[in-house]
Design a protein around this motif. Structure first.
Motif, PDB file in Angstrom:
ATOM      1  N   MET A  16       0.830  -1.188   0.000  1.00 15.59           N
ATOM      2  CA  MET A  16       0.000   0.000   0.000  1.00 15.59           C
ATOM      3  C   MET A  16       0.875   1.252   0.000  1.00 15.59           C
ATOM      4  O   MET A  16       1.889   1.297   0.673  1.00 15.59           O
ATOM      5  CB  MET A  16      -0.859  -0.011   1.272  1.00 15.59           C
ATOM      6  CG  MET A  16      -2.024   0.885   1.187  1.00 15.59           C
ATOM      7  SD  MET A  16      -3.206   0.549   2.508  1.00 15.59           S
ATOM      8  CE  MET A  16      -2.234   0.907   3.954  1.00 15.59           C
ATOM      9  N   ARG A  17       0.471   2.267  -0.740  1.00 18.85           N
ATOM     10  CA  ARG A  17       1.247   3.500  -0.786  1.00 18.85           C
ATOM     11  C   ARG A  17       0.795   4.457   0.309  1.00 18.85           C
ATOM     12  O   ARG A  17      -0.362   4.873   0.331  1.00 18.85           O
ATOM     13  CB  ARG A  17       1.093   4.175  -2.144  1.00 18.85           C
ATOM     14  CG  ARG A  17       1.895   3.460  -3.242  1.00 18.85           C
ATOM     15  CD  ARG A  17       1.423   3.892  -4.605  1.00 18.85           C
ATOM     16  NE  ARG A  17      -0.031   3.701  -4.687  1.00 18.85           N
ATOM     17  CZ  ARG A  17      -0.797   4.292  -5.592  1.00 18.85           C
ATOM     18  NH1 ARG A  17      -0.293   5.130  -6.450  1.00 18.85           N
ATOM     19  NH2 ARG A  17      -2.102   4.040  -5.620  1.00 18.85           N
ATOM     20  N   VAL A  18       1.709   4.725   1.234  1.00 21.39           N
ATOM     21  CA  VAL A  18       1.380   5.584   2.369  1.00 21.39           C
ATOM     22  C   VAL A  18       2.117   6.910   2.217  1.00 21.39           C
ATOM     23  O   VAL A  18       3.328   6.938   2.025  1.00 21.39           O
ATOM     24  CB  VAL A  18       1.782   4.923   3.705  1.00 21.39           C
ATOM     25  CG1 VAL A  18       1.454   5.842   4.880  1.00 21.39           C
ATOM     26  CG2 VAL A  18       1.081   3.575   3.884  1.00 21.39           C
ATOM     27  N   LEU A  19       1.381   7.990   2.310  1.00 24.90           N
ATOM     28  CA  LEU A  19       1.996   9.321   2.311  1.00 24.90           C
ATOM     29  C   LEU A  19       2.110   9.782   3.759  1.00 24.90           C
ATOM     30  O   LEU A  19       1.099   9.891   4.458  1.00 24.90           O
ATOM     31  CB  LEU A  19       1.132  10.298   1.501  1.00 24.90           C
ATOM     32  CG  LEU A  19       1.528  11.780   1.597  1.00 24.90           C
ATOM     33  CD1 LEU A  19       2.940  12.015   1.074  1.00 24.90           C
ATOM     34  CD2 LEU A  19       0.514  12.644   0.836  1.00 24.90           C
ATOM     35  N   LEU A  20       3.340  10.020   4.190  1.00 28.95           N
ATOM     36  CA  LEU A  20       3.598  10.455   5.565  1.00 28.95           C
ATOM     37  C   LEU A  20       3.955  11.938   5.546  1.00 28.95           C
ATOM     38  O   LEU A  20       4.930  12.342   4.915  1.00 28.95           O
ATOM     39  CB  LEU A  20       4.750   9.627   6.150  1.00 28.95           C
ATOM     40  CG  LEU A  20       5.329  10.069   7.493  1.00 28.95           C
ATOM     41  CD1 LEU A  20       4.280   9.973   8.600  1.00 28.95           C
ATOM     42  CD2 LEU A  20       6.551   9.214   7.847  1.00 28.95           C
ATOM     43  N   ILE A  21       3.140  12.754   6.212  1.00 32.69           N
ATOM     44  CA  ILE A  21       3.397  14.197   6.270  1.00 32.69           C
ATOM     45  C   ILE A  21       3.764  14.527   7.713  1.00 32.69           C
ATOM     46  O   ILE A  21       2.903  14.543   8.595  1.00 32.69           O
ATOM     47  CB  ILE A  21       2.160  15.015   5.814  1.00 32.69           C
ATOM     48  CG1 ILE A  21       1.663  14.523   4.456  1.00 32.69           C
ATOM     49  CG2 ILE A  21       2.499  16.505   5.775  1.00 32.69           C
ATOM     50  CD1 ILE A  21       0.379  15.185   3.961  1.00 32.69           C
ATOM     51  N   GLU A  22       5.045  14.723   7.939  1.00 35.18           N
ATOM     52  CA  GLU A  22       5.584  14.880   9.307  1.00 35.18           C
ATOM     53  C   GLU A  22       6.879  15.672   9.227  1.00 35.18           C
ATOM     54  O   GLU A  22       7.760  15.349   8.441  1.00 35.18           O
ATOM     55  CB  GLU A  22       5.820  13.473   9.883  1.00 35.18           C
ATOM     56  CG  GLU A  22       6.689  13.373  11.104  1.00 35.18           C
ATOM     57  CD  GLU A  22       6.071  13.993  12.354  1.00 35.18           C
ATOM     58  OE1 GLU A  22       6.525  15.075  12.741  1.00 35.18           O
ATOM     59  OE2 GLU A  22       5.139  13.385  12.906  1.00 35.18           O
ATOM     60  N   ASP A  23       7.008  16.741  10.032  1.00 40.72           N
ATOM     61  CA  ASP A  23       8.199  17.587   9.925  1.00 40.72           C
ATOM     62  C   ASP A  23       9.348  17.141  10.822  1.00 40.72           C
ATOM     63  O   ASP A  23      10.494  17.491  10.572  1.00 40.72           O
ATOM     64  CB  ASP A  23       7.853  19.051  10.225  1.00 40.72           C
ATOM     65  CG  ASP A  23       7.337  19.229  11.642  1.00 40.72           C
ATOM     66  OD1 ASP A  23       6.552  18.377  12.090  1.00 40.72           O
ATOM     67  OD2 ASP A  23       7.726  20.208  12.298  1.00 40.72           O
ATOM     68  N   ASP A  24       9.072  16.375  11.867  1.00 40.91           N
ATOM     69  CA  ASP A  24      10.137  15.954  12.783  1.00 40.91           C
ATOM     70  C   ASP A  24      10.886  14.769  12.158  1.00 40.91           C
ATOM     71  O   ASP A  24      10.313  13.694  11.977  1.00 40.91           O
ATOM     72  CB  ASP A  24       9.500  15.548  14.121  1.00 40.91           C
ATOM     73  CG  ASP A  24      10.556  15.170  15.160  1.00 40.91           C
ATOM     74  OD1 ASP A  24      11.542  14.496  14.793  1.00 40.91           O
ATOM     75  OD2 ASP A  24      10.379  15.536  16.327  1.00 40.91           O
ATOM     76  N   PRO A  25      12.191  14.974  11.797  1.00 39.69           N
ATOM     77  CA  PRO A  25      12.906  13.921  11.064  1.00 39.69           C
ATOM     78  C   PRO A  25      13.008  12.609  11.842  1.00 39.69           C
ATOM     79  O   PRO A  25      12.884  11.533  11.252  1.00 39.69           O
ATOM     80  CB  PRO A  25      14.299  14.506  10.822  1.00 39.69           C
ATOM     81  CG  PRO A  25      14.298  15.895  11.340  1.00 39.69           C
ATOM     82  CD  PRO A  25      13.018  16.173  12.047  1.00 39.69           C
TER      83      PRO A  25
END
Ligand code: CA
Length: 224
Positions: free
Chosen positions: A1-10
């Protein structure tokens, strides 16, 4: 499954990305709201994991913007545990809400629950429409109209409406709703259910559609 992760903390992003890759998901990571939004538009992910605290935009605005063009399941992850953030995120169209820090197993379980829900919908496509007074539910197209006007529901709101309206007038206990919609009896989800019910009532233009039955659950009725 293609998951888009939007998160600024590396560090957080790397932990989540590793775990998702380990669970055989194909992860794309974006570190800002605008880049995440662009990726949601162009990369057609199967699921979005969205942080609320982003450098350029508030996550709830990202959520609302994605909802304007996509029904992709969205799981919000946030260090902000206030009830208001949870309610806001769900009202903006998120399907689930996880408070940081959370266990990776918990995230994987929620992803599974959210996607199982949408998968079940794909298989269940009888060519029927459910009519309840001015409300019409197109079960194949998963479209809802009220007096002919489209009502834009999230996947989770749609599942709740579908379940409650199966048997108008019958009381549906909370535990049954959680099991039917979330495949869980995890009782932390009960506040999440309340937020979704509030959003549904607002979208249906009347609280009369879904009556609260104190201490038990909810009853679906066509308002007089
Ligand atoms: Ca953040």
């Amino acid at each position: 499954m293609r998951v888009l992760l939007i998160e600024d903390d590396p560090a957080v992003a790397a932990g989540i990305a590793d775990a998702l890759a380990g669970a055989a998901h194909d992860v794309r990571h974006e570190a800002s709201g605008s880049a995440g939004l662009e990726a949601a538009r162009t990369a057609a992910p199967d699921l979005v994991v969205l942080d609320l605290g982003l450098p350029d935009m508030d996550g709830t605005d990202v959520c609302r913007a994605i909802r304007a063009f996509s029904a992709v399941p969205i799981i919000v992850v946030s260090a902000r545990s206030e009830e208001i953030d949870r309610v806001l995120a769900l009202e903006m169209g998120a399907d689930d809400f996880l408070v940081k820090p959370f266990g990776i197993r918990e995230l994987i379980a929620r992803i599974r629950a959210v996607t199982r829900r949408s998968g079940a919908e794909d298989r269940l496509s009888p060519p029927v429409e459910r009519r309840l007074g001015p409300l019409a539910i197109d079960l194949r197209g998963q479209r809802v109209t009220l007096a002919g006007e489209p009502v834009h529901l999230t996947t989770t709101e749609y599942r709740i409406l579908l379940y409650l309206s199966e048997e108008p007038g019958a009381v549906r206990p909370r535990s049954d709703i959680l099991r039917a919609v979330w495949k869980t009896e995890w009782f932390g989800a009960t506040k999440t259910l309340d937020a979704h019910i509030a959003a549904l009532r607002k979208k249906l233009g009347s609280a009369g559609w879904i009556e609260s039955v104190r201490g038990v659950g909810f009853r679906f009725e066509t308002p007089a």
